[in-house]
Design an enzyme around this catalytic site. Structure first.
Site, PDB file in Angstrom:
ATOM      1  N   ILE A  15      67.072  35.324 -38.714  1.00 16.29           N
ATOM      2  CA  ILE A  15      67.302  34.196 -39.611  1.00 16.29           C
ATOM      3  C   ILE A  15      68.283  34.602 -40.709  1.00 16.29           C
ATOM      4  O   ILE A  15      67.980  35.478 -41.530  1.00 16.29           O
ATOM      5  CB  ILE A  15      65.974  33.705 -40.238  1.00 16.29           C
ATOM      6  CG1 ILE A  15      64.939  33.423 -39.139  1.00 16.29           C
ATOM      7  CG2 ILE A  15      66.225  32.474 -41.098  1.00 16.29           C
ATOM      8  CD1 ILE A  15      65.384  32.442 -38.079  1.00 16.29           C
TER       9      ILE A  15
ATOM     10  N   ARG B 248      78.400  23.660 -34.491  1.00 12.43           N
ATOM     11  CA  ARG B 248      79.012  24.470 -33.437  1.00 12.43           C
ATOM     12  C   ARG B 248      80.540  24.424 -33.462  1.00 12.43           C
ATOM     13  O   ARG B 248      81.185  25.477 -33.350  1.00 12.43           O
ATOM     14  CB  ARG B 248      78.461  24.052 -32.070  1.00 12.43           C
ATOM     15  CG  ARG B 248      77.146  24.742 -31.754  1.00 12.43           C
ATOM     16  CD  ARG B 248      76.511  24.249 -30.486  1.00 12.43           C
ATOM     17  NE  ARG B 248      75.298  25.015 -30.187  1.00 12.43           N
ATOM     18  CZ  ARG B 248      74.283  24.581 -29.460  1.00 12.43           C
ATOM     19  NH1 ARG B 248      74.338  23.369 -28.942  1.00 12.43           N
ATOM     20  NH2 ARG B 248      73.228  25.336 -29.244  1.00 12.43           N
TER      21      ARG B 248
ATOM     22  N   SER C  36      77.325  32.325 -25.699  1.00  7.85           N
ATOM     23  CA  SER C  36      78.366  31.771 -24.825  1.00  7.85           C
ATOM     24  C   SER C  36      77.780  31.274 -23.511  1.00  7.85           C
ATOM     25  O   SER C  36      78.208  30.236 -22.972  1.00  7.85           O
ATOM     26  CB  SER C  36      79.446  32.825 -24.557  1.00  7.85           C
ATOM     27  OG  SER C  36      80.165  33.119 -25.741  1.00  7.85           O
ATOM     28  N   GLU C  37      76.795  32.002 -22.993  1.00  9.97           N
ATOM     29  CA  GLU C  37      76.171  31.577 -21.738  1.00  9.97           C
ATOM     30  C   GLU C  37      75.440  30.249 -21.900  1.00  9.97           C
ATOM     31  O   GLU C  37      75.436  29.403 -20.998  1.00  9.97           O
ATOM     32  CB  GLU C  37      75.202  32.659 -21.257  1.00  9.97           C
ATOM     33  CG  GLU C  37      75.865  33.956 -20.828  1.00  9.97           C
ATOM     34  CD  GLU C  37      76.351  34.822 -21.985  1.00  9.97           C
ATOM     35  OE1 GLU C  37      77.121  35.771 -21.737  1.00  9.97           O
ATOM     36  OE2 GLU C  37      75.973  34.544 -23.151  1.00  9.97           O
TER      37      GLU C  37
ATOM     38  N   GLU D 276      73.823  30.483 -32.897  1.00  7.32           N
ATOM     39  CA  GLU D 276      73.924  29.038 -32.673  1.00  7.32           C
ATOM     40  C   GLU D 276      74.205  28.716 -31.207  1.00  7.32           C
ATOM     41  O   GLU D 276      74.906  27.754 -30.882  1.00  7.32           O
ATOM     42  CB  GLU D 276      74.967  28.405 -33.607  1.00  7.32           C
ATOM     43  CG  GLU D 276      74.561  28.479 -35.069  1.00  7.32           C
ATOM     44  CD  GLU D 276      75.480  27.736 -36.005  1.00  7.32           C
ATOM     45  OE1 GLU D 276      75.983  26.672 -35.602  1.00  7.32           O
ATOM     46  OE2 GLU D 276      75.692  28.220 -37.129  1.00  7.32           O
TER      47      GLU D 276
END
Length: 386
Positions: free
Chosen positions: A156, A239, A363-364, A360
């Protein structure tokens, strides 16, 4: 809409932000302690008006802020972004009392916000979180409805130093994403403790432990059992801006490489005279600009309420963060050993650039979101394929 080019006013604002980052924010950030919340830097961001602008801007403005600040001071960019990430659910879903209590303090930099979604076994698979919100029949607030939070959060940002947390907990066992509620939890609630984690990135990251932390209906953000929507709505906004952060770092690395290769003597000329070097620099510029355009397009789509926002947001984050990793790594290679020396711009960027490919949504995960959205948008087959 400025999907692929910026208006002159926007370009001028970005230039102002880059100057602000280099001349006002970087000197403050350099005095901060790595791995700790820099409250002096937050106060400076508050005085600049940028924290307040987090709650009055669309996705494109957020991206322009993050890209421009990242170009000159990654610490300032990250401090700004974490305030936005932690406080956006309060801005978007909070009650008037919640908003009045916390948002002005976030905007002036006196209160530190944090977004507490990830757990040790529920990072990429956010719907699998296990922090429990057990009913508390004895709760006095919130029309008699209350819960006790029990469990842990991990990875966090701003923990354990934040002043309040947007916490996602399971209120309905066995319901997957449909049984999660978002709570606004002040850091001084009894039973809430935390510890710092030493990470590669220089910004603060920690773990939180919840030992029967009391919350009531007055602490709910949005609706009970609808917290996953709060989380995903926040991530759909942020994002593309993670991509903007990556683009800012890539641009800084590209500019450093252009200067270095044009000055550096090698093999009877300049490094830039070597076709292999010049072509690598061209590839760095090509990928950086492509990533920038995708980030702007995704942010513009979000602001316009266009369809396909989750897919566009995932594409922007994926392309930009992977691109920045390539560009910074190539820049280090073309600079040679000097770029590995502690304190060099590229040594700093090399440590900073790795984490955005994970947080966040790794990539996967972004590829999974893209594929899921594409198939959802594809009409079902009507017969046998030819």
């Amino acid at each position: 809409m400025p999907a692929f080019s910026l208006e002159p006013e926007q370009q001028a604002w970005c230039a102002e932000l880059r100057t602000l980052a280099a001349e006002r924010l970087r000197p403050v950030a350099e005095k901060g302690e790595p791995g700790r919340v820099d409250r002096a830097l937050l106060a400076e961001l508050g005085r600049s008006g940028l924290l307040e602008r987090l709650f009055a801007s669309g996705a494109l403005d957020l991206c322009l802020m993050r890209e421009s600040l990242a170009h000159g001071c990654t610490e300032a960019e990250t401090a700004l972004a974490l305030q936005g990430l932690g406080a956006h659910p309060v801005h978007a879903h909070g009650t008037p009392a919640q908003r009045a209590r916390w948002l002005p303090a976030v905007a002036d930099g006196s209160a530190v916000a944090a977004f507490a979604l990830s757990e040790r076994a529920a990072g990429s698979d956010a719907a699998a979180l296990t922090l429990r919100a057990d009913p508390d029949p004895g709760a006095a607030g919130g029309a008699g409805r209350g819960w006790r939070l029990t469990g842990e959060k991990c990875w966090i940002s701003n923990a354990p130093e934040a002043d309040f947390y947007t916490v996602f907990a399971r209120t309905t066992p066995g319901a997957g994403a449909r049984g999660i509620t978002a709570f606004l939890v002040p850091a001084d609630r009894p039973g809430l403790t935390g510890s710092a984690l030493e990470m590669l990135s220089p910004h603060p990251i920690g773990a939180l432990a919840f030992d029967g932390v009391p919350v009531t209906a007055d602490d709910v953000l949005g609706e009970t059992d609808r917290g996953f929507r709060v989380a995903m709505g926040t991530l759909n906004l942020f994002r593309p801006s993670v991509g903007a952060f990556a683009v800012g770092m890539a641009q800084a690395a590209l500019e450093a490489t252009l200067g270095h290769t044009a000055r550096r003597d090698a093999f009877g000329g300049k490094l830039s005279d070597l076709p292999t070097v010049a072509h690598q620099v061209a590839e760095m510029a090509l990928r950086t600009e492509a990533a920038r355009l995708m980030v702007y397009a995704a942010a513009t789509a979000y602001d316009a309420g266009a369809p396909g926002v989750p897919r566009r947001a995932a594409m922007a984050k994926l392309l930009a963060t992977e691109t920045a990793q390539y560009v910074v790594d190539t820049a280090v290679q073309l600079h040679g050993a000097r770029a590995l020396r502690r304190g060099h711009l590229l040594e700093h960027l090399y440590r900073e650039v790795r984490a955005p490919r994970i947080y966040e949504g790794a990539s996967e995960v972004q590829r999974g979101i893209i594929a899921k959205e594409l198939y959802a948008e594809t009409p079902p087959p009507t017969g046998e394929a030819p």
